[in-house]
Design an enzyme around this catalytic site. Structure first.
Site, PDB file in Angstrom:
ATOM      1  CD  GLU A 130      -2.809   1.230   2.392  1.00 58.32           C
ATOM      2  OE1 GLU A 130      -3.711   2.092   2.368  1.00 58.32           O
ATOM      3  OE2 GLU A 130      -2.691   0.388   3.294  1.00 58.32           O
ATOM      4  CD  GLU A 180      -7.337   1.901   4.869  1.00 58.24           C
ATOM      5  OE1 GLU A 180      -6.569   1.304   5.630  1.00 58.24           O
ATOM      6  OE2 GLU A 180      -6.960   2.465   3.825  1.00 58.24           O
TER       7      GLU A 180
END
Length: 179
Positions: free
Chosen positions: A61, A155
């Site tokens: 990420e 998220e």
């Protein structure tokens, strides 16, 4: 190995959340850029091997510059994959971080379509989709064009007196972007 034991498919790994940012004092990295690349590469090579043995994935990420300094763009993550010949590492395209770092979210999604294995959605301010200013439709159109069929995960934080309804509204907003 434990992930595979419980039936997990992949593990999310940012380079080093909150370790250092050039945006706050002391504004000097604790390591050289070469040292950063070496440290992250060594970890990813190790994780790539284990993921291959266990049939799992590592989802790398990129974070925004205010949270970390090493991997901010999808192209930064792609460099680790390419230069280390990683076979079990894929990129997370996180709309919140991409909103800060990428010149164009749809362009980044297209350029790295073969390496993206996971999507995180949040609006420009990290709250639920549809409550901010991100253009999810154009980005989702690009994901459809790419043939993306991987994970898509909320998220985000929720800004609402009724969180359950906020999530339902956010989901409805994202569904409307698929039309």
């Amino acid at each position: 190995e434990a992930l595979a034991e419980v039936g997990g498919q992949g593990i999310v790994v940012p380079a080093a959340w909150g370790m250092f940012t050039y945006r706050l004092p002391p504004m000097v990295s604790p390591r050289s850029q070469a040292g950063d690349f070496k440290a992250v590469s060594e970890s990813l090579i190790y994780l790539d091997k284990i993921a291959g043995e266990t049939g799992t994935k590592v989802y790398l990420e990129p974070l925004n510059r205010y949270q970390d300094h090493m991997i901010n763009l999808l192209s930064d993550a792609q460099k680790y994959i390419d230069e280390n010949e990683l076979e079990n590492v894929e990129i997370i395209a996180d709309f919140y971080h991409m909103n800060i770092e990428e010149d164009s979210i749809p362009t980044a999604l297209e350029e790295h379509k073969d390496s993206i294995g996971h999507i995180h959605v949040a609006d420009n301010h990290r709250y639920q989709p549809g409550s901010g200013s991100l253009d999810f439709k154009t980005s989702f159109d690009q994901l459809k064009k790419n043939g993306y069929n991987g994970f898509l995960t909320f998220e985000c934080r929720v800004r609402s007196e009724n969180p359950e309804q906020a999530y339902k509204d956010a989901l409805a907003h994202l569904k409307s972007c698929l039309i």
